[in-house]
Scaffold this active site. Structure first.
Site, PDB file in Angstrom:
ATOM      1  N   PHE A  27      59.049 -11.472  26.329  1.00  0.00           N
ATOM      2  CA  PHE A  27      57.866 -12.018  25.679  1.00  0.00           C
ATOM      3  C   PHE A  27      58.220 -12.767  24.406  1.00  0.00           C
ATOM      4  CE2 PHE A  27      55.366  -9.844  28.640  1.00  0.00           C
ATOM      5  CZ  PHE A  27      54.018 -10.155  28.451  1.00  0.00           C
ATOM      6  N   ASP A  38      53.295   5.971  10.195  1.00  0.00           N
ATOM      7  CA  ASP A  38      54.497   5.972  11.011  1.00  0.00           C
ATOM      8  C   ASP A  38      54.173   6.850  12.219  1.00  0.00           C
ATOM      9  OD1 ASP A  38      56.930   6.429  12.240  1.00  0.00           O
ATOM     10  OD2 ASP A  38      57.994   6.981  10.408  1.00  0.00           O
ATOM     11  N   VAL A  39      54.197   6.286  13.417  1.00  0.00           N
ATOM     12  CA  VAL A  39      53.777   7.044  14.597  1.00  0.00           C
ATOM     13  C   VAL A  39      54.694   8.231  14.869  1.00  0.00           C
ATOM     14  CG1 VAL A  39      52.596   5.087  15.683  1.00  0.00           C
ATOM     15  CG2 VAL A  39      55.035   5.503  16.169  1.00  0.00           C
ATOM     16  N   LYS A  63      61.899   4.110  26.695  1.00  0.00           N
ATOM     17  CA  LYS A  63      60.837   3.514  27.502  1.00  0.00           C
ATOM     18  C   LYS A  63      60.717   4.193  28.865  1.00  0.00           C
ATOM     19  CE  LYS A  63      59.489   0.546  24.432  1.00  0.00           C
ATOM     20  NZ  LYS A  63      58.163   0.713  23.792  1.00  0.00           N
ATOM     21  N   CYS A  66      51.263   0.257  20.966  1.00  0.00           N
ATOM     22  CA  CYS A  66      52.201  -0.865  20.929  1.00  0.00           C
ATOM     23  C   CYS A  66      53.315  -0.667  19.912  1.00  0.00           C
ATOM     24  CB  CYS A  66      51.469  -2.167  20.609  1.00  0.00           C
ATOM     25  SG  CYS A  66      50.344  -2.736  21.897  1.00  0.00           S
ATOM     26  N   SER A  77      51.429  -6.993  14.203  1.00  0.00           N
ATOM     27  CA  SER A  77      52.136  -8.172  14.719  1.00  0.00           C
ATOM     28  C   SER A  77      52.289  -8.051  16.226  1.00  0.00           C
ATOM     29  CB  SER A  77      53.524  -8.295  14.059  1.00  0.00           C
ATOM     30  OG  SER A  77      54.315  -7.155  14.373  1.00  0.00           O
ATOM     31  N   TYR A 108      67.116   2.358  23.995  1.00  0.00           N
ATOM     32  CA  TYR A 108      65.829   1.710  24.230  1.00  0.00           C
ATOM     33  C   TYR A 108      65.328   2.002  25.633  1.00  0.00           C
ATOM     34  CZ  TYR A 108      62.295  -1.987  24.215  1.00  0.00           C
ATOM     35  OH  TYR A 108      61.105  -2.687  24.277  1.00  0.00           O
ATOM     36  N   SER A 125      58.735  -0.946  28.907  1.00  0.00           N
ATOM     37  CA  SER A 125      59.507  -2.194  28.950  1.00  0.00           C
ATOM     38  C   SER A 125      60.186  -2.262  30.304  1.00  0.00           C
ATOM     39  CB  SER A 125      60.564  -2.218  27.839  1.00  0.00           C
ATOM     40  OG  SER A 125      61.529  -3.225  28.080  1.00  0.00           O
TER      41      SER A 125
END
Length: 254
Positions: A193, A57-58, A164, A84, A15, A160, A147
């Site tokens: 986005f 799962d990364v 990042k 991503c 997605s 977060y 981000s």
């Protein structure tokens, strides 16, 4: 580097930005492995573009290793890997009634930072064995996703922003280390986005969100992220850097 005929692996490609990137690279002639935690979503995108759906799962290193082995068996080692996959969290350091968010912080770093590092590590090992191409002896390109919260983290984004920021901090040392193999590393830091979360928002809420975006005064589109991935792959001097893709936005505190 030439994209047509090469193998690409995109994580989080079921997605959003990842799916757009998988479609874009496929449209340019790449054979694309669509990796996502959600296998049905990955399968849907892979079927659409004639790619390979891979579930992982990364944050799970053995699962990532198995995923790269699956891609190598089906397509060969990837020359392009785009990270991503990630999660967004919103939790205050100290919430209501003294509630802490330590577990959420740990999980966010595990997926966004450790997951990116794990995929990048396996990508480098896979690319090292590829034949060098062109006058520069290039073997591959790794594109990671940060981000603008890395610099403009808002209230509730400590986890977060930290995750990042870690991705950004890895970019230069990774590029320097992998240069001897002819592997470039760059990072994209998207701003606001269009995502599944924003699709159903009423117009007045969207207007509030976009009010601080100078130009163009709208949310970014996933295809614009994919365009920048293409440009990073094609431009041999884009290496060891982080590019903000944000319409000149600077996020307010909240």
């Amino acid at each position: 580097m030439e994209i047509a005929g090469s193998v690409a692996l995109v994580t989080g490609a079921g997605s959003g930005l990842g799916a757009a990137t998988a479609r874009h690279l496929s449209g340019l002639g790449a054979r694309v492995a669509v990796l996502d935690f959600d296998l049905p979503r990955a399968s849907h995108v892979a079927q659409e573009i004639g790619g390979l759906a891979v579930q992982a799962d990364v944050a799970d290193e053995p699962a990532v290793a198995a995923a790269f082995a699956q891609v190598a068996a089906a397509f060969g080692a990837p020359r392009f890997v785009v990270n991503c996959a990630g999660i967004g969290t919103a939790a205050r350091i100290l919430g209501r009634e003294g509630k802490l968010s330590v577990a959420a912080f740990a999980r966010t770093l595990q997926v966004n930072l450790l997951g990116t590092y794990t995929v990048m590590s396996h990508a480098a090992r896979a690319m090292e064995g590829l034949a060098p191409l062109g006058p520069d002896g290039a073997r591959g390109v790794i594109v990671n996703t940060a981000s603008v919260a890395w610099q403009d983290g808002q209230i509730g984004q400590a986890a977060y922003a930290a995750s990042k920021g870690g991705v950004v901090s890895m970019t230069l040392p990774a590029a320097r280390e992998l240069a001897r193999f002819g592997i470039r590393v760059a990072t994209i830091a998207p701003g606001m986005f269009e995502t599944a979360m924003t699709d159903g928002l009423p117009p007045d809420v969207l207007a509030t969100i976009t009010a601080n975006i100078p130009f163009p005064p709208r949310l970014g589109q996933a295809g614009e992220y994919a365009m920048l991935v293409e440009q990073i792959i094609r431009n041999p001097l884009l290496n060891g850097t982080t590019i903000r893709l944000d319409g000149a936005v600077r996020l307010p505190p909240r």
